[in-house]
Write a protein that holds these residues in place. Structure first.
Motif, PDB file in Angstrom:
ATOM      1  N   UNK A 118      24.655  10.995  52.146  1.00 31.95           N
ATOM      2  CA  UNK A 118      23.659  11.641  51.281  1.00 31.95           C
ATOM      3  C   UNK A 118      24.241  12.181  49.984  1.00 31.95           C
ATOM      4  N   UNK A 119      25.401  11.677  49.572  1.00 34.88           N
ATOM      5  CA  UNK A 119      25.916  11.989  48.246  1.00 34.88           C
ATOM      6  C   UNK A 119      26.510  13.364  48.064  1.00 34.88           C
ATOM      7  N   UNK A 120      26.883  14.060  49.119  1.00 29.13           N
ATOM      8  CA  UNK A 120      27.413  15.420  48.957  1.00 29.13           C
ATOM      9  C   UNK A 120      28.915  15.523  49.186  1.00 29.13           C
ATOM     10  N   UNK A 121      29.560  14.450  49.638  1.00 36.07           N
ATOM     11  CA  UNK A 121      30.993  14.540  49.948  1.00 36.07           C
ATOM     12  C   UNK A 121      31.818  14.945  48.731  1.00 36.07           C
ATOM     13  N   UNK A 122      31.681  14.206  47.631  1.00 45.30           N
ATOM     14  CA  UNK A 122      32.451  14.527  46.435  1.00 45.30           C
ATOM     15  C   UNK A 122      32.050  15.890  45.883  1.00 45.30           C
ATOM     16  N   UNK A 123      30.769  16.196  45.922  1.00 43.83           N
ATOM     17  CA  UNK A 123      30.287  17.495  45.436  1.00 43.83           C
ATOM     18  C   UNK A 123      30.977  18.640  46.170  1.00 43.83           C
ATOM     19  N   UNK A 124      31.118  18.508  47.484  1.00 48.33           N
ATOM     20  CA  UNK A 124      31.746  19.555  48.273  1.00 48.33           C
ATOM     21  C   UNK A 124      33.262  19.590  48.080  1.00 48.33           C
ATOM     22  N   UNK A 125      33.901  18.422  48.070  1.00 45.63           N
ATOM     23  CA  UNK A 125      35.360  18.399  47.908  1.00 45.63           C
ATOM     24  C   UNK A 125      35.783  18.973  46.564  1.00 45.63           C
ATOM     25  N   UNK A 126      35.066  18.617  45.516  1.00 44.37           N
ATOM     26  CA  UNK A 126      35.434  19.038  44.160  1.00 44.37           C
ATOM     27  C   UNK A 126      34.754  20.340  43.732  1.00 44.37           C
ATOM     28  N   UNK A 127      33.956  20.942  44.610  1.00 42.59           N
ATOM     29  CA  UNK A 127      33.237  22.188  44.285  1.00 42.59           C
ATOM     30  C   UNK A 127      32.424  22.017  43.009  1.00 42.59           C
ATOM     31  N   UNK A 128      31.632  20.943  42.940  1.00 46.11           N
ATOM     32  CA  UNK A 128      30.818  20.653  41.761  1.00 46.11           C
ATOM     33  C   UNK A 128      29.549  21.499  41.831  1.00 46.11           C
TER      34      UNK A 128
ATOM     35  N   UNK B 148      29.893  12.687  38.533  1.00 50.03           N
ATOM     36  CA  UNK B 148      28.936  13.042  39.583  1.00 50.03           C
ATOM     37  C   UNK B 148      27.942  14.081  39.086  1.00 50.03           C
ATOM     38  N   UNK B 149      28.427  15.040  38.307  1.00 50.52           N
ATOM     39  CA  UNK B 149      27.542  16.042  37.720  1.00 50.52           C
ATOM     40  C   UNK B 149      26.543  15.369  36.778  1.00 50.52           C
ATOM     41  N   UNK B 150      27.039  14.481  35.937  1.00 48.88           N
ATOM     42  CA  UNK B 150      26.175  13.800  34.976  1.00 48.88           C
ATOM     43  C   UNK B 150      25.164  12.900  35.686  1.00 48.88           C
ATOM     44  N   UNK B 151      25.541  12.345  36.827  1.00 52.96           N
ATOM     45  CA  UNK B 151      24.612  11.514  37.599  1.00 52.96           C
ATOM     46  C   UNK B 151      23.380  12.311  38.004  1.00 52.96           C
ATOM     47  N   UNK B 152      23.602  13.569  38.405  1.00 48.75           N
ATOM     48  CA  UNK B 152      22.466  14.419  38.773  1.00 48.75           C
ATOM     49  C   UNK B 152      21.616  14.753  37.551  1.00 48.75           C
ATOM     50  N   UNK B 153      22.267  14.919  36.392  1.00 48.07           N
ATOM     51  CA  UNK B 153      21.535  15.244  35.173  1.00 48.07           C
ATOM     52  C   UNK B 153      20.629  14.103  34.731  1.00 48.07           C
ATOM     53  N   UNK B 154      21.078  12.861  34.950  1.00 49.64           N
ATOM     54  CA  UNK B 154      20.310  11.700  34.499  1.00 49.64           C
ATOM     55  C   UNK B 154      19.471  11.070  35.596  1.00 49.64           C
ATOM     56  N   UNK B 155      19.787  11.386  36.868  1.00 54.77           N
ATOM     57  CA  UNK B 155      19.095  10.750  37.981  1.00 54.77           C
ATOM     58  C   UNK B 155      19.594   9.350  38.289  1.00 54.77           C
ATOM     59  N   UNK B 156      20.765   8.980  37.756  1.00 55.71           N
ATOM     60  CA  UNK B 156      21.318   7.634  37.937  1.00 55.71           C
ATOM     61  C   UNK B 156      22.578   7.713  38.791  1.00 55.71           C
ATOM     62  N   UNK B 157      22.649   6.932  39.868  1.00 50.55           N
ATOM     63  CA  UNK B 157      23.849   6.866  40.705  1.00 50.55           C
ATOM     64  C   UNK B 157      24.820   5.868  40.084  1.00 50.55           C
ATOM     65  N   UNK B 158      25.761   6.365  39.285  1.00 51.99           N
ATOM     66  CA  UNK B 158      26.700   5.493  38.580  1.00 51.99           C
ATOM     67  C   UNK B 158      27.660   4.786  39.526  1.00 51.99           C
ATOM     68  N   UNK B 159      27.796   5.294  40.747  1.00 52.03           N
ATOM     69  CA  UNK B 159      28.726   4.685  41.691  1.00 52.03           C
ATOM     70  C   UNK B 159      28.312   3.276  42.079  1.00 52.03           C
ATOM     71  N   UNK B 160      27.058   2.927  41.906  1.00 52.04           N
ATOM     72  CA  UNK B 160      26.590   1.597  42.297  1.00 52.04           C
ATOM     73  C   UNK B 160      26.957   0.513  41.291  1.00 52.04           C
ATOM     74  N   UNK B 161      27.547   0.896  40.158  1.00 50.73           N
ATOM     75  CA  UNK B 161      27.891  -0.065  39.115  1.00 50.73           C
ATOM     76  C   UNK B 161      29.397  -0.258  39.040  1.00 50.73           C
ATOM     77  N   UNK B 162      29.819  -1.497  38.780  1.00 49.41           N
ATOM     78  CA  UNK B 162      31.232  -1.764  38.534  1.00 49.41           C
ATOM     79  C   UNK B 162      31.662  -1.073  37.250  1.00 49.41           C
ATOM     80  N   UNK B 163      32.985  -0.964  37.037  1.00 49.85           N
ATOM     81  CA  UNK B 163      33.500  -0.207  35.909  1.00 49.85           C
ATOM     82  C   UNK B 163      32.941  -0.666  34.566  1.00 49.85           C
ATOM     83  N   UNK B 164      32.795  -1.978  34.380  1.00 47.98           N
ATOM     84  CA  UNK B 164      32.342  -2.494  33.093  1.00 47.98           C
ATOM     85  C   UNK B 164      30.950  -3.116  33.147  1.00 47.98           C
TER      86      UNK B 164
END
Length: 488
Positions: free
Chosen positions: A74-84, A316-332
């Motif tokens: 549910x997308x909270x792992x990085x948020x919790x590890x990095x205290x975002x 990850x913070x910016x993803x919440x601001x825009x509503x876009x899950x950037x993790x689903x896209x390759x780097x380029x």
């Protein structure tokens, strides 16, 4: 010769570990993990008042960031590890402690409309405005994360513009309570006559809006400002309309002075369209400053900070601001930014700057955020800040924390004296509350502000009603609070 305007500065913080520059909480000199202690906050307040900051602007979010890597737990792992911005505590409960150790510092505190009821919220604000002697500001937020809406028992966020409609109605009721329910002079505290408040000067409010209803007297006596200094961030078309009508301090996210100028002109025009003056709003841009006694020392400190930053945390913070899950896209891989129900201006800014791949975004977040960063000695930083003020047609900055309290101590000890030498920064605080310190025209809302219309309206209507009742009873006495409440 035209006097150059002073630069206004708020410290930008949040009642959490990681705020804007993600990952910096791991720096050995950073105290952000002490956010849940009063000493942390009182030490910050003393530092800011020593540096003659306008205020401490405290962000808040109801909910948490679960858009990035949403498919993974549910997308909270990085948020919790990095205290975002998680865990995050209530920002309002720390104000009294900071006010007790300062005399002038203002407090711009965030509250999300959907998490409050205007009747009880009006009392909370009046209470703090009394305790701080008029130093309270409210950053009005409509909410932008679905997790917060779910936590409040909703299926998800209301549609973007509808959230602003709700905010308009919230403020309409709050203005009536703050400005109109109690007349000036209602409280006399006369012990000899056993009269604390004059009943004929206290009026019930009846509000029947599209979102809120009330039939009651404001529970608090008037505070020094009555209505708190009103802050807002949001430059979507609907946000502009809202800001033009209500906001006195506006926080923008601009990447260049030219972008700041464009946003500033739109905002000032929105104020004019609402019957106000361009100078009735103060516009702040987000800014990070890394400074030292020399240019080389500042660059060395910046390189040190980069070693602790989390670019992915910023993404990850910016993803919440825009509503876009950037993790689903390759780097380029190109990222399609569609219409968002989150912060529409955030997605628009990314597109305008060409941040259209994950690689480009990560480069922007190398210090853990996308905020503009000025690195240099006092002279260089002062040059850049004054350039933003003059070319960007803004009034000041929300100065983000990188390392706490080092960021603000460095600014106060190094940059402030240089700005003072140039005549661009106050050398002492003016008396008065938060609003008066910014605008120099008293603690109360100006007469051309939409909220000021309720200042005498309830008293006038109550007088009319009392006269009508008295006529109906052929001259018999009529107590204002026993007559039918006045719907306004």
């Amino acid at each position: 010769m035209t006097r150059q305007k002073h630069i206004h500065v708020n410290a930008f913080n949040m009642n959490c570990v990681g705020h804007i520059h993600h990952g910096l909480w791991t720096h050995p000199r950073d105290r952000s993990t002490e956010y849940n202690t009063l000493k942390y906050w009182t030490d910050i307040a003393r530092t800011l008042e020593k540096g003659l900051f306008d205020g401490l602007f405290i962000a808040d979010v109801i909910g948490y960031y679960d858009v990035y890597q949403h498919a993974q737990r549910h997308g909270v792992d990085l948020t919790l590890r990095e205290a975002i911005q998680l865990p995050v505590n209530n920002p309002w409960l720390i104000i009294s402690a900071m006010a007790a150790v300062t005399e002038h510092l203002g407090f711009g505190v965030t509250a999300t409309i959907s998490a409050h009821n205007p009747y009880t919220f009006a009392r909370d604000v009046s209470t703090l405005d009394q305790l701080t002697n008029g130093r309270i500001g409210w950053n009005i937020v409509t909410g932008y994360v679905d997790s917060g809406a779910r936590g409040l028992g909703q299926e998800g966020l209301d549609e973007h513009d509808r959230r602003y409609d709700r905010a308009d109605d919230f403020l309409a009721l709050a203005y009536k309570l703050w400005e109109g329910s109690w007349e000036d002079g209602a409280v006399i505290a006369d012990k000899a006559r056993r009269i604390h408040a004059l009943p004929e000067k206290v009026h019930p409010v009846v509000h029947n809006g599209p979102f809120y209803r009330a039939n009651a007297i404001h529970m608090s006596a008037p505070s020094p400002q009555r209505t708190p200094l009103l802050f807002q961030a949001g430059t979507s078309s609907r946000g502009l309309q809202f800001a033009g009508q209500h906001a006195e301090g506006i926080f923008i996210g601009a990447t260049t002075p030219e972008a700041a100028r464009e946003a500033s002109r739109k905002l000032r025009q929105a104020a004019v369209d609402a019957g106000r003056r361009p100078e009735d709003i103060k516009i702040y841009a987000g800014m990070a400053v890394v400074t030292g006694d020399t240019q080389a020392q500042a660059q060395e400190k910046y390189a040190e900070y980069l070693q602790h930053a989390s670019a992915e945390g910023g993404l990850a913070h910016f993803a919440a601001s825009t509503g876009v899950d950037f993790a689903q896209y390759d780097l380029d891989e190109p990222i399609p930014f569609g219409k968002s129900n989150a912060i529409q201006s955030a997605a628009a800014a990314a597109q305008a700057q060409g941040w259209t791949t994950r690689r480009k975004l990560l480069e922007q977040f190398k210090l853990g955020s996308r905020y503009n960063t000025v690195v240099g000695d006092a002279n260089h930083v002062a040059d850049e800040l004054t350039r933003w003020i003059d070319e960007g047609e803004i009034d000041g900055f929300n100065l983000t924390r990188i390392v706490v309290p080092e960021t603000w101590e460095d600014f106060a000890n190094t940059v402030v004296p240089e700005l003072q030498n140039r005549g661009r920064y106050r050398t002492a605080y003016e008396p008065g509350g938060f609003r008066h310190k910014l605008f120099g025209q008293g603690d109360r809302l100006p007469a051309n502000h939409v909220g000021a219309q309720w200042r005498d309206a309830l008293a006038h209507k109550a007088g009319q009603a009392a006269a009508s009742v008295q006529a109906d009873t052929k001259g018999g006495p009529a107590h204002p609070l026993t007559t039918k409440p006045i719907a306004v």
